[in-house]
Design an enzyme around this catalytic site. Structure first.
Site, PDB file in Angstrom:
ATOM      1  N   PRO A 283       0.826  -1.206   0.000  1.00 36.04           N
ATOM      2  CA  PRO A 283       0.000   0.000   0.000  1.00 36.04           C
ATOM      3  C   PRO A 283       0.865   1.263   0.000  1.00 36.04           C
ATOM      4  O   PRO A 283       1.900   1.301   0.663  1.00 36.04           O
ATOM      5  CB  PRO A 283      -0.754  -0.103   1.330  1.00 36.04           C
ATOM      6  CG  PRO A 283       0.218  -0.796   2.233  1.00 36.04           C
ATOM      7  CD  PRO A 283       0.952  -1.789   1.363  1.00 36.04           C
ATOM      8  N   ARG A 321      -0.825  16.570  -9.280  1.00 30.29           N
ATOM      9  CA  ARG A 321      -1.963  15.674  -9.489  1.00 30.29           C
ATOM     10  C   ARG A 321      -3.142  16.314 -10.239  1.00 30.29           C
ATOM     11  O   ARG A 321      -3.689  15.686 -11.150  1.00 30.29           O
ATOM     12  CB  ARG A 321      -2.440  15.067  -8.163  1.00 30.29           C
ATOM     13  CG  ARG A 321      -1.352  14.207  -7.475  1.00 30.29           C
ATOM     14  CD  ARG A 321      -1.853  13.455  -6.250  1.00 30.29           C
ATOM     15  NE  ARG A 321      -2.835  12.461  -6.620  1.00 30.29           N
ATOM     16  CZ  ARG A 321      -4.140  12.598  -6.511  1.00 30.29           C
ATOM     17  NH1 ARG A 321      -4.650  13.681  -5.954  1.00 30.29           N
ATOM     18  NH2 ARG A 321      -4.951  11.661  -6.919  1.00 30.29           N
ATOM     19  N   CYS A 353       3.983  29.294 -15.930  1.00 23.48           N
ATOM     20  CA  CYS A 353       3.570  29.794 -17.245  1.00 23.48           C
ATOM     21  C   CYS A 353       2.953  28.699 -18.099  1.00 23.48           C
ATOM     22  O   CYS A 353       3.487  28.327 -19.141  1.00 23.48           O
ATOM     23  CB  CYS A 353       4.767  30.401 -17.951  1.00 23.48           C
ATOM     24  SG  CYS A 353       5.558  31.646 -16.942  1.00 23.48           S
TER      25      CYS A 353
HETATM   26  C1  PLP Z   1       2.727   2.457  -7.104  1.00 23.05           C
HETATM   27  C2  PLP Z   1       2.820   1.047  -6.679  1.00 23.05           C
HETATM   28  C3  PLP Z   1       2.233   0.631  -5.492  1.00 23.05           C
HETATM   29  C4  PLP Z   1       1.427   1.547  -4.590  1.00 23.05           C
HETATM   30  O1  PLP Z   1       0.247   1.971  -5.177  1.00 23.05           O
HETATM   31  P1  PLP Z   1      -0.823   2.775  -4.278  1.00 23.05           P
HETATM   32  O2  PLP Z   1      -1.949   3.039  -5.205  1.00 23.05           O
HETATM   33  O3  PLP Z   1      -0.153   4.023  -3.832  1.00 23.05           O
HETATM   34  O4  PLP Z   1      -1.195   1.900  -3.156  1.00 23.05           O
HETATM   35  C5  PLP Z   1       2.386  -0.690  -5.122  1.00 23.05           C
HETATM   36  N1  PLP Z   1       3.076  -1.564  -5.895  1.00 23.05           N
HETATM   37  C6  PLP Z   1       3.648  -1.190  -7.059  1.00 23.05           C
HETATM   38  C7  PLP Z   1       4.399  -2.193  -7.850  1.00 23.05           C
HETATM   39  C8  PLP Z   1       3.545   0.124  -7.482  1.00 23.05           C
HETATM   40  O5  PLP Z   1       4.107   0.485  -8.639  1.00 23.05           O
END
Ligand code: PLP
Length: 429
Positions: A283, A321, A353
């Site tokens: 996570p 984002r 810009c």
């Molecule tokens: C980015 C990523 C995550 C985490 O994703 P979240 O959406 O932030 O939980 C986990 N594993 C891999 C391989 C990723 O590239």
């Protein structure tokens, strides 16, 4: 749930008045709450422990979501592992106190020198994404006299996520080896001296707010585990990735609670029941997203016949984002709006810009003046970690709060640092 709330008319992070941070550190500034990070990590880790047989669930925080040293140390102290995607992240995870045997190395394009560094450091697991990487890893590890434990990242052809740019599990996406190839690659790997295949991994996308897509993908993996074992392969680990989403649209007193996490854990338990594997989880956003805000100061108002622009001192280089994923962030004034304050529909924009440097259009907010402070909420994940110096702007400062204390865990970059690494070509020196 998070620990940003109004007290006596002003927004606080835990027990710290955000106006104090703005005065002492300046703006724009990211502010993270230790209590929120700890709460989310504990909720998640406990739920995943309950989804697996005792001792078989391993949580690796995906540090690309937020690689701030204070955040990393907070999580390392709670016993988390780290999911990394570059040598830089492995180095930073080690520096933050994550033990090497709790570090996973993921990523689509690992270079030879990165793999060498990872093997030498003695990390827990490399998640292999291509056949070429399998060969390279074996060669590199063998040269070092080692055998690296690894899993194949499989592309389950089930993608999900809040936006096309963060979907990773579809066969159209660049990630992982295809389902059909895993058996053959497992067979090849058995004859390679530098790797020991331990199982499989997947990660289908990010900001996923339901459990159905995960379930479809995990069910496919469970079948694959059985098929591989039937062919005589060792499958002891199943890394289920990250991707669980968070609410960005948060009413002020709303506690999003553990519901989604618990539904996810129950689903994992159901789908992996009896598989007899170690479960890995990665996570990122879920742990840190609601734990951070980006505080910025209003610089100018720019009224137009049809619009009111609110120009703030943060820009897309600090928080990309909205520009990159059309992402929504709530905006809370740092001074609590009085009941009955008239609202105005603002286009909130940064100084860069590009018209893309727009955080939101037509957002109803209480009337604001130059000098006022506002906070972009839910900015703890993929905020500072994606910041750049575009427009020669200084990398944004970051602060970690704990109770009534705060620490600047990343000072605002200096102009010496920004300009000092440039080198003139000798013919123009
Ligand atoms: C980015 C990523 C995550 C985490 O994703 P979240 O959406 O932030 O939980 C986990 N594993 C891999 C391989 C990723 O590239």
């Amino acid at each position: 749930m998070h620990h940003f709330s109004y007290r006596d008319g002003a927004l606080f992070a835990e027990d710290v008045d955000l106006r104090r941070i703005a005065d002492e550190v300046g703006t724009p500034v990211y502010v993270y709450s230790s209590a929120t990070i700890e709460r989310h990590y504990r909720l998640y880790a406990e739920a995943m422990q309950s989804a697996a047989p005792a001792g078989k669930a391993h949580v690796f925080y995906a540090m690309k979501a937020n690689g701030n040293l204070g955040v990393l140390k907070t999580l390392a102290a709670l016993g988390a592992g780290a999911d990394t995607v570059s040598e830089g992240e492995i180095r930073k995870a080690l520096a933050a106190g994550f033990p090497a045997d709790k570090i996973v190395f993921s990523g689509v394009g690992k270079s030879e020198s990165e793999l060498r560094f990872a093997v030498q450091a003695g990390i827990y697991q490399v998640n292999i994404e291509t056949e070429g990487e399998l060969d390279l890893l074996s060669t590199v590890a063998n040269q070092l006299g080692k055998r690296q434990e690894a899993v194949f990242r499989v592309n389950p052809d089930i993608g999900a996520g809040g936006h096309a740019k963060i979907t990773t599990g579809s066969s159209e996406n660049k990630f992982g080896v295809s389902f059909e190839e895993v058996g053959r690659l497992y067979g090849r790997a058995a004859n390679l001296p530098g790797v020991r295949m331990m199982g499989l991994a997947l990660h289908i996308g990010s900001q996923i707010r339901e459990t159905e897509s995960f379930e479809a993908a995990y069910a496919k993996m469970a079948v694959l585990v059985a098929d591989l074992r039937a062919e005589g392969h060792r499958v002891e680990r199943l890394d289920l990735g990250g991707g669980l989403g968070i609410p960005y649209n948060i009413p002020k007193a709303f506690d999003h609670g553990p519901d989604l996490i618990e539904a996810y854990a129950a689903m994992v338990k159901r789908v992996t029941d009896g598989l007899d594997v170690e479960l890995g989880f990665e996570p990122g956003r879920l742990i840190v997203g609601n734990a951070g805000i980006l505080m910025t100061r209003v610089l100018h108002l720019n009224p137009r016949p049809t619009k009111q622009f609110l120009v703030v001192d943060a820009a897309m280089n600090d928080l990309v984002r909205p520009a990159m994923y059309e992402a929504y962030h709530e905006i809370w004034p740092v001074l609590e709006p009085q009941a009955g304050t008239p609202e105005i529909a603002y286009d909130v924009v940064g100084p860069i810009c590009e018209s893309g440097d727009t955080f939101t259009s037509g957002r109803a907010l209480p009337a604001l003046e130059p000098g006022d402070l506002i906070a972009f909420m839910t900015a703890g994940a993929y905020g500072a970690s994606m910041a750049s110096t575009y427009n020669q702007r200084l990398l944004v400062a970051e602060v970690l709060v704990k109770g009534g204390d705060y620490a600047v865990t990343r000072p605002r970059q200096s102009y010496e640092d920004l300009l000092g690494t440039d080198r003139a070509p000798p013919w123009l020196a």
